[in-house]
Design a protein around this motif. Structure first.
Motif, short mmCIF file in Angstrom:
data_model
loop_
_atom_site.label_atom_id
_atom_site.label_comp_id
_atom_site.label_asym_id
_atom_site.label_seq_id
_atom_site.Cartn_x
_atom_site.Cartn_y
_atom_site.Cartn_z
N SER B 99 -40.12 -40.09 -46.10
CA SER B 99 -41.37 -40.39 -45.28
C SER B 99 -42.18 -41.51 -45.63
O SER B 99 -41.95 -41.63 -46.84
CB SER B 99 -41.94 -39.11 -45.01
N ALA B 101 -45.01 -41.25 -46.51
CA ALA B 101 -46.15 -40.79 -47.89
C ALA B 101 -45.16 -40.61 -48.93
O ALA B 101 -45.54 -41.19 -50.14
CB ALA B 101 -46.66 -39.32 -47.42
N GLU B 102 -43.97 -40.22 -48.67
CA GLU B 102 -43.12 -40.09 -50.06
C GLU B 102 -42.92 -41.60 -50.57
O GLU B 102 -42.85 -41.34 -52.02
CB GLU B 102 -41.60 -39.19 -49.54
N HIS B 113 -43.75 -31.80 -58.96
CA HIS B 113 -44.19 -31.27 -57.52
C HIS B 113 -45.13 -32.52 -56.69
O HIS B 113 -46.05 -32.93 -57.59
CB HIS B 113 -45.10 -30.18 -57.63
N ILE B 114 -44.92 -32.80 -55.77
CA ILE B 114 -45.66 -33.46 -54.80
C ILE B 114 -46.56 -32.74 -53.94
O ILE B 114 -46.06 -32.06 -53.02
CB ILE B 114 -44.92 -34.56 -54.06
N ASP B 115 -47.95 -32.88 -53.94
CA ASP B 115 -48.75 -32.21 -53.09
C ASP B 115 -48.82 -33.13 -51.58
O ASP B 115 -49.75 -34.03 -51.70
CB ASP B 115 -50.24 -32.02 -53.50
N ARG B 116 -47.86 -32.88 -50.92
CA ARG B 116 -47.81 -33.49 -49.87
C ARG B 116 -48.96 -33.77 -48.72
O ARG B 116 -49.29 -34.66 -48.39
CB ARG B 116 -46.69 -33.14 -48.97
N LYS B 117 -49.77 -32.57 -48.79
CA LYS B 117 -50.86 -32.46 -47.92
C LYS B 117 -51.90 -33.51 -48.28
O LYS B 117 -52.54 -34.31 -47.71
CB LYS B 117 -51.56 -30.90 -48.05
N VAL B 119 -51.60 -36.11 -50.23
CA VAL B 119 -50.96 -37.53 -50.24
C VAL B 119 -51.28 -37.76 -48.73
O VAL B 119 -51.87 -38.91 -48.64
CB VAL B 119 -49.56 -37.45 -50.58
N ASN B 120 -50.75 -36.86 -47.92
CA ASN B 120 -50.89 -37.24 -46.33
C ASN B 120 -52.28 -37.61 -46.26
O ASN B 120 -52.66 -38.61 -45.52
CB ASN B 120 -50.21 -36.21 -45.70
N THR B 137 -45.96 -38.86 -42.34
CA THR B 137 -44.82 -37.91 -42.29
C THR B 137 -43.42 -38.66 -41.72
O THR B 137 -42.55 -38.02 -41.67
CB THR B 137 -44.94 -36.63 -41.66
N LYS B 139 -40.45 -40.57 -40.90
CA LYS B 139 -39.35 -41.22 -41.91
C LYS B 139 -39.23 -42.74 -41.73
O LYS B 139 -39.51 -43.12 -40.63
CB LYS B 139 -37.81 -40.65 -41.59
#
Lengths: 368, 518
Positions: B99, B101-102, B113-117, B119-120, B137, B139
């Motif tokens: 995605s 963010a990734e 661990h990626i804290d996706r929240k 980061v987003n 989010t 892709k």
């Protein structure tokens, strides 16, 4: 330059791709590489408690010292050279044929059929048929993965590799069953009739002449013919080939037929000129060593001639030191491996150069 | 430093050579804090090389670099990041299956661990601050080119870059997207970021930048204030001499119908209609422009006309002479070889020059014979004629190359295109299809290409010009066919239409046939 930031110094050594390099320099680097290999090998020999100079001398003498050993060396070089040429056909079009081992065996089996069962034919006819059969056997075996790739886009690397094992299993089946020598209890095939054995020219079966002819022919094929040109275009980009009106599938199939046929010739020569029978060692890793030869020579036919002879010398020499110095076979192979490793490593230094940090800055740094 | 102007970047006496090629020679460049500096220069003038030394990809042979007034050595992209320099490359470096963010956090320090929240959230914040529209989010493989570029920009902003370098960011954007990007850049400038934008589009330079630094053939020519300059002056500094910016449209009497496309329908790999019922004719002595949003079927149309794309329905008729009588021959279903043998003379300059039109590692001789090597009898190739032709092309088209035996991949973009176009017109075609012939080319080469196309038109060739720059299409074409979602939304004359009208035609049919594209 008082405010040079310490954390961002110029790297001590960095590599830069060379734009071009003179032939002279290339050979210098190779010579240094060989010297490095010999020195490293010397350490191994010393560790084994032997005198490196004596061992190296014995290697060279054992491979080239007398006419007899020279013939043996050439006998090793011939199938290697022919197979390398075959492989270079496929590799030039980026078709990763690692199935030469199987193609050699198939060539050997096809040729062997006539050698075993039609040895009563006139010699010239028999040998010509054997040669043709070897080419057809190897060719068909090379053709199969090409057909599948052209039709269904299968991965040729896995395909050709797997075919090696099938060929090997097939040889074992023949050994144990239909082609088993009835005079012995062991699962092996009988020796060839004299009529099926190749005539010697200057002490070695005439395969060496064929190998030299193939070197020249393949060179001409690649540089001067339309088919050779098509291989190069397909190797670079299938899209470009399509655009140029080249039938990519046709080129795949045609070239793999040639590539396999070449390996088949090597198999036939091995059976009729060297082993005089078929065993599971008939290919004996030649199909894989030939990949090294082709790469080291950068697919150049004349380069392959030099490299194939060089590797044959190494192989022969390492056999010799095993007997003279009682060095274990594995240690002799380590020596060969070291030399090849250094030779391949040279290519890096031919393509890249290393730049060491300039002295001025180094001094400056020490003053800090 | 007694300088009252604060500099984000000062490069002094930078030289970089690749083998014998001097890419930069004694270049000086200053980027002030909080300004947008346009770096202008022809292709091959060393703009990207210079910037790559700031972003840690190359290392200069000599010269000094100061960042925020402090002398530094940039050894790697990591060093560049630490110094707050972020570069957005021409070719995006993103992982397709990740995605947005990734991709943005990829390669950053931190735990497994990626804290996706978080980061987003942060990505969204940055986006809002500068006016980006981004879904963190989403892709990458679902993104349009402009969105990918946004991700690249966010990537460097996320890492806290204070200095942004954008390498030809507008090359892949539509006019509307370009406007959006420029708005974002202005917001960044307001926020105190310093920006370098590499480009060779003059009107963009004038609209976005505060100052312009000009490079020519690796040499630093000078820096001027954008407010005090104009297109003509910039062109002169860039090219080294006065250049006319007019594109000629010579009057030529319309010739015979050379190509007729009837009800042409093509399916792409997913069995979706890439071309839908396309009808048109091309006449000798005209340039037929083809306009459309990227991916509206241009590539398929070109390849189908060249006999390289499978046709699902309809016919492609070429004029050819049989016993002195002209006939229209349908090439659908015939292999390329057969088409050539029948004497149908069509030339095609594909979009992907080095991946389809030429063999990058081969020299000019081998490339020039690519489409004609089969013509001479026998099993051997004849390199004498191609060699003579190569030498002729080098002279006539002013191709800059060390020699006919230099691999074409070593040539600059403009020269590559000259080799390709030169080869295609050398065999006297009746129909010439060119796809994006000036993409990535500098002014000089572009005008040379226009000139060559007009020459072909005067010779009575039917020229089909697939373009992306509407201004150029309007100037050079005699008629413009507008494609939209694989369908022809109209054929118009430049004198009787406007850019806006064509812009509407480009999207009008698209709305109707959206389900086809989805």
């Amino acid at each position: 330059m008082s405010n040079v930031s310490k954390e961002h110094r110029e790297p001590l050594i960095r590599m830069v791709k060379r734009d071009s390099i003179s032939q002279q320099k290339q050979w210098m680097i190779r010579a240094i590489g060989l010297l490095g290999a010999l020195l490293t090998g010397a350490l191994v020999i010393l560790a084994l408690g032997q005198n490196p100079i004596a061992v190296y001398k014995d290697m060279v003498v054992g491979a080239l010292g007398t006419p007899t050993v020279r013939r043996e060396t050439i006998k090793i070089a011939v199938p290697l050279l022919i197979t390398s040429i075959g492989i270079s056909f496929a590799f030039k079009m980026q078709f990763w044929n690692i199935g030469a081992e199987g193609q050699i065996l198939m060539g050997a089996i096809f040729a062997g059929y006539f050698a075993f069962f039609h040895s009563d034919w006139p010699k010239v006819l028999l040998v010509i048929v054997m040669l043709a059969a070897g080419m057809i056997g190897g060719g068909i075996y090379g053709l199969i993965p090409a057909l599948f790739k052209a039709k269904w886009g299968t991965n040729e690397t896995l395909f050709t590799l797997m075919l090696n094992y099938i060929a090997l299993a097939f040889v074992k089946y023949l050994q144990n069953g239909p082609w088993k020598d009835p005079r012995t209890q062991f699962p092996k095939m009988s020796m060839l009739d004299d009529n099926a054995r190749l005539t010697k020219v200057l002490g070695v079966h005439w395969g060496w002449i064929l190998a030299l002819v193939l070197v020249v022919l393949s060179y001409i094929y690649f540089t001067k013919t339309k088919q050779g040109y098509e291989i190069a275009v397909v190797g670079e980009s299938n899209n470009t080939a399509r655009y140029a009106g080249i039938n990519v599938s046709k080129v795949f199939i045609r070239t793999m037929l040639l590539s396999g046929a070449m390996a088949g010739i090597a198999g036939m020569l091995q059976v009729a000129g060297s082993d005089f029978t078929i065993t599971e060692n008939t290919a004996g890793g030649v199909g894989f060593t030939a990949i090294t030869v082709a790469w080291l020579a950068k697919m150049n036919s004349f380069g392959m001639l030099i490299v194939a002879v060089f590797i044959a010398v190494l192989e022969r020499g390492s056999n010799k030191i095993q007997t003279t110095f009682k060095i274990p076979a594995s240690a002799a192979e380590v020596l060969t491996g070291i030399i090849l490793f250094f030779m391949l490593g040279c290519e890096f230094f031919i393509n890249y150069k290393l730049i060491v940090r300039r002295r001025k800055e180094a001094e400056h740094e020490s003053a800090n | 430093m007694g300088n009252h102007v604060e500099h984000a970047i000062e490069m002094h006496g930078i030289t970089k050579t690749f083998g014998k090629v001097v890419a930069n020679h004694n270049v000086n460049l200053q980027l002030r804090k909080g300004e947008i500096l346009a770096l202008l220069g022809e292709n091959g003038s060393g703009k990207t090389t210079l910037m790559n030394m700031l972003s840690g990809i190359y290392f200069p042979d000599c010269g000094t670099i100061k960042i925020q007034g402090k002398e530094v050595t940039i050894r790697s992209p990591k060093d560049a990041f630490e110094l707050g320099i972020g570069m957005i490359h021409q070719h995006f470096k993103l992982v397709d299956v990740f995605s947005a963010a990734e991709n943005i956090v990829l390669g950053l320090d931190g735990g497994v661990h990626i804290d996706r929240k978080a980061v987003n959230q942060k990505v969204k914040e940055i986006g809002e601050r500068y006016g980006f529209e981004i879904d963190p989010t989403k892709k990458i493989y679902n993104m349009a080119v402009s969105e990918k570029q946004t991700v690249e920009i966010l990537k460097v902003l996320y890492r806290g870059a204070e200095i942004l370098i954008l390498d030809e960011p507008t090359a892949v954007l539509t006019p509307q997207e370009t406007d959006k990007l420029f708005a974002v850049l202005r917001n960044m400038k307001e926020d105190g970021k310093s920006i370098i934008i590499i480009t060779h589009k003059l009107h963009e330079v004038l609209s976005i930048s505060d100052r312009v630094a000009i490079l020519r053939k690796g040499e630093y020519i000078g820096t001027v204030n954008t407010a005090k300059t104009n297109q003509q002056q910039l062109t002169e500094m860039m090219v080294g001499r006065a250049v006319s910016l007019e594109i000629d449209r010579p009057k030529v009497e319309l010739g015979e119908e050379m190509l007729k496309v009837v009800d042409l329908t093509c399916l792409n790999a997913d069995k979706i209609k890439a071309l839908d019922d396309v009808n048109f004719s091309a006449y000798g002595g005209e340039i037929l422009g083809i306009a459309g949003i990227a991916g509206s079927g241009q590539k398929e149309l070109c390849e189908a006309i060249a006999g390289l794309y499978p046709v699902a329905g309809g016919s492609i008729l070429y004029r050819r002479e049989v016993d002195g009588h002209p006939v229209m021959e349908n090439i659908v279903g015939q292999p390329v070889d057969t088409i050539y043998r029948k004497g149908i003379s069509m030339a095609f300059v594909p979009e992907d020059r080095l991946g389809m039109g030429l063999v990058a590692s081969m020299d000019m001789v081998d490339n020039v014979m690519l489409r004609s090597y089969k013509r001479n009898p026998g099993i051997f190739v004849d390199r004498k004629k191609p060699k003579a032709l190569s030498e002729k092309l080098i002279g006539e088209l002013e191709i800059v190359t060390p020699g006919v035996s230099t691999p074409v991949r070593r040539l600059s973009g403009g020269n590559v295109q000259k080799v390709l176009l030169g080869r295609e017109i050398a065999y006297g075609p009746n129909v010439l299809v060119v796809a994006y012939p000036v993409r990535g080319l500098d002014i000089n080469s572009s005008y040379k290409i226009y000139e060559l196309l007009n020459e072909q038109k005067k010779r009575g060739v039917a020229v089909i010009f697939v373009g992306e720059d509407l201004d150029v299409l309007l100037e050079i074409s005699d008629r413009i066919l507008v494609l939209c979602g694989g369908r022809v939304s109209g054929i118009v004359k430049p004198e009787e239409t406007t850019k806006e009208e064509i812009g509407l035609m480009m999207i009008k049919v698209a709305e109707k046939t959206k389900e086809v594209n989805a």
